[in-house]
Design an enzyme around this catalytic site. Sequence first.
Site, PDB file in Angstrom:
ATOM      1  N   LYS A  13      42.856  45.436  35.573  1.00  0.00           N
ATOM      2  CA  LYS A  13      41.754  45.861  36.501  1.00  0.00           C
ATOM      3  C   LYS A  13      43.001  45.562  37.963  1.00  0.00           C
ATOM      4  O   LYS A  13      42.275  46.629  38.895  1.00  0.00           O
ATOM      5  CB  LYS A  13      40.440  44.462  36.345  1.00  0.00           C
ATOM      6  CG  LYS A  13      39.729  44.298  34.882  1.00  0.00           C
ATOM      7  CD  LYS A  13      39.033  43.076  35.439  1.00  0.00           C
ATOM      8  CE  LYS A  13      39.428  42.511  34.870  1.00  0.00           C
ATOM      9  NZ  LYS A  13      39.813  41.819  34.475  1.00  0.00           N
ATOM     10  N   ARG A  89      30.782  38.734  35.551  1.00  0.00           N
ATOM     11  CA  ARG A  89      31.908  38.461  34.475  1.00  0.00           C
ATOM     12  C   ARG A  89      30.664  37.426  33.006  1.00  0.00           C
ATOM     13  O   ARG A  89      31.242  37.004  32.621  1.00  0.00           O
ATOM     14  CB  ARG A  89      32.393  37.378  34.966  1.00  0.00           C
ATOM     15  CG  ARG A  89      33.997  37.873  34.141  1.00  0.00           C
ATOM     16  CD  ARG A  89      34.899  36.384  35.037  1.00  0.00           C
ATOM     17  NE  ARG A  89      35.833  36.372  34.934  1.00  0.00           N
ATOM     18  CZ  ARG A  89      36.728  36.908  35.559  1.00  0.00           C
ATOM     19  NH1 ARG A  89      36.904  37.674  36.224  1.00  0.00           N
ATOM     20  NH2 ARG A  89      38.375  36.287  34.748  1.00  0.00           N
ATOM     21  N   ARG A 128      53.062  38.614  34.418  1.00  0.00           N
ATOM     22  CA  ARG A 128      52.955  38.802  36.224  1.00  0.00           C
ATOM     23  C   ARG A 128      53.552  37.211  36.552  1.00  0.00           C
ATOM     24  O   ARG A 128      54.110  36.778  37.545  1.00  0.00           O
ATOM     25  CB  ARG A 128      51.493  38.199  36.162  1.00  0.00           C
ATOM     26  CG  ARG A 128      50.742  37.992  36.881  1.00  0.00           C
ATOM     27  CD  ARG A 128      49.365  38.682  37.071  1.00  0.00           C
ATOM     28  NE  ARG A 128      48.835  37.682  36.499  1.00  0.00           N
ATOM     29  CZ  ARG A 128      46.651  38.205  36.335  1.00  0.00           C
ATOM     30  NH1 ARG A 128      46.769  39.598  36.884  1.00  0.00           N
ATOM     31  NH2 ARG A 128      46.125  38.007  35.688  1.00  0.00           N
ATOM     32  N   ARG A 140      50.523  32.084  39.393  1.00  0.00           N
ATOM     33  CA  ARG A 140      49.005  32.124  39.510  1.00  0.00           C
ATOM     34  C   ARG A 140      49.013  29.790  38.926  1.00  0.00           C
ATOM     35  O   ARG A 140      49.091  29.943  37.710  1.00  0.00           O
ATOM     36  CB  ARG A 140      47.956  32.394  39.367  1.00  0.00           C
ATOM     37  CG  ARG A 140      47.806  33.864  40.156  1.00  0.00           C
ATOM     38  CD  ARG A 140      46.609  34.225  39.019  1.00  0.00           C
ATOM     39  NE  ARG A 140      45.466  34.178  38.912  1.00  0.00           N
ATOM     40  CZ  ARG A 140      44.986  35.196  38.210  1.00  0.00           C
ATOM     41  NH1 ARG A 140      44.852  36.600  38.189  1.00  0.00           N
ATOM     42  NH2 ARG A 140      43.930  34.712  37.477  1.00  0.00           N
ATOM     43  N   ARG A 151      41.208  31.515  28.722  1.00  0.00           N
ATOM     44  CA  ARG A 151      40.399  31.896  29.200  1.00  0.00           C
ATOM     45  C   ARG A 151      39.617  33.365  28.529  1.00  0.00           C
ATOM     46  O   ARG A 151      38.746  34.176  28.622  1.00  0.00           O
ATOM     47  CB  ARG A 151      41.349  33.018  30.444  1.00  0.00           C
ATOM     48  CG  ARG A 151      40.939  32.357  32.178  1.00  0.00           C
ATOM     49  CD  ARG A 151      42.381  32.650  32.464  1.00  0.00           C
ATOM     50  NE  ARG A 151      42.751  33.038  32.847  1.00  0.00           N
ATOM     51  CZ  ARG A 151      44.073  34.204  33.305  1.00  0.00           C
ATOM     52  NH1 ARG A 151      44.768  32.937  33.368  1.00  0.00           N
ATOM     53  NH2 ARG A 151      44.419  34.972  34.009  1.00  0.00           N
TER      54      ARG A 151
HETATM   55  P1  ADP Z   1      42.200  37.481  35.046  1.00  0.00           P
HETATM   56  O1  ADP Z   1      41.307  38.839  35.802  1.00  0.00           O
HETATM   57  O2  ADP Z   1      43.365  37.610  35.288  1.00  0.00           O
HETATM   58  O3  ADP Z   1      41.128  35.859  34.663  1.00  0.00           O
HETATM   59  P2  ADP Z   1      40.973  36.439  37.632  1.00  0.00           P
HETATM   60  O4  ADP Z   1      41.533  36.488  39.142  1.00  0.00           O
HETATM   61  O5  ADP Z   1      39.941  37.851  37.794  1.00  0.00           O
HETATM   62  O6  ADP Z   1      41.023  36.262  36.636  1.00  0.00           O
HETATM   63  O7  ADP Z   1      39.507  35.160  37.737  1.00  0.00           O
HETATM   64  C1  ADP Z   1      40.405  34.093  37.991  1.00  0.00           C
HETATM   65  C2  ADP Z   1      38.735  32.940  37.842  1.00  0.00           C
HETATM   66  O8  ADP Z   1      38.396  33.358  38.116  1.00  0.00           O
HETATM   67  C3  ADP Z   1      38.517  32.950  36.694  1.00  0.00           C
HETATM   68  O9  ADP Z   1      39.315  32.323  35.413  1.00  0.00           O
HETATM   69  C4  ADP Z   1      37.267  32.296  37.088  1.00  0.00           C
HETATM   70  O10 ADP Z   1      37.270  30.795  36.890  1.00  0.00           O
HETATM   71  C5  ADP Z   1      37.102  32.771  38.178  1.00  0.00           C
HETATM   72  N1  ADP Z   1      36.238  33.714  38.295  1.00  0.00           N
HETATM   73  C6  ADP Z   1      36.504  34.709  39.231  1.00  0.00           C
HETATM   74  N2  ADP Z   1      35.435  35.631  38.961  1.00  0.00           N
HETATM   75  C7  ADP Z   1      34.348  34.890  38.614  1.00  0.00           C
HETATM   76  C8  ADP Z   1      33.297  35.488  38.142  1.00  0.00           C
HETATM   77  N3  ADP Z   1      32.421  36.853  38.682  1.00  0.00           N
HETATM   78  N4  ADP Z   1      32.700  34.118  37.579  1.00  0.00           N
HETATM   79  C9  ADP Z   1      33.048  33.372  37.743  1.00  0.00           C
HETATM   80  N5  ADP Z   1      33.951  32.948  37.976  1.00  0.00           N
HETATM   81  C10 ADP Z   1      35.014  33.283  38.501  1.00  0.00           C
END
Ligand code: ADP
Length: 195
Positions: A13, A89, A128, A140, A151
């Site tokens: 994404k 999400r 990554r 990260r 996750r």
């Molecule tokens: P990835 O897509 O690689 O899992 P992100 O950078 O999108 O990672 O998100 C990292 C973390 O940030 C998630 O595991 C969650 O804890 C938090 N997070 C991000 N976006 C949301 C969201 N829309 N709602 C709830 N938590 C979120």
Amino acid sequence: MNVILLGPPGCGKGTQAARLKEKYGLIPLSTGDMLRAAVAAGTDVGMKAKAIMEAGHLVPDDMVVGVIADRIGERDVQKAGFVLDGFPRTVAQAKSLDEMMKRMGWTLDHIIELKVDEKALFDRIDKRARDARAAGGEVRADDNAETLKKRIVVYREQTQPILPYYREQGRLVSVDGMADIDDVSRQLEAIVGRP
Ligand code: ADP
């Protein structure tokens, strides 16, 4: 114009959001990046989100909805349009987004799922982390095998139900996220249209 990219962690994404920025000038809105910035800056939101993110859980809906609502209301986003990466999400977030759009008199133009095999995700996230380390950057805190497993479970249980939510409204398009990066970009362009 606006685009939503959906798919599990590591599906590409962020990479494709950056390309949509280059080609169409859309502003990428990544809630993950926004939350990591809040953690780094030590804001209230950041302090609440830090441990939750490190454990691979989702931060509360009202918190991310607030973050996104503030940003979408800003002038540059209003003017250029946006590509959402990592939001919504949960189905509750998707509904909040629908309300937000309605209030602003906007519609969601393209809701796109990047379909990938779960097996590939571990390799991608591992790569990554290795790339970040090789470049001398920070890995990260949630990019490790144990948190990734969590996750992916969270994705399956809380995020995947968004797909039928949009599909039933006839608003979801899927692309093959297992193809190489340029090919995925071409698939997206075929949906979004010429720049
Ligand atoms: P990835 O897509 O690689 O899992 P992100 O950078 O999108 O990672 O998100 C990292 C973390 O940030 C998630 O595991 C969650 O804890 C938090 N997070 C991000 N976006 C949301 C969201 N829309 N709602 C709830 N938590 C979120």
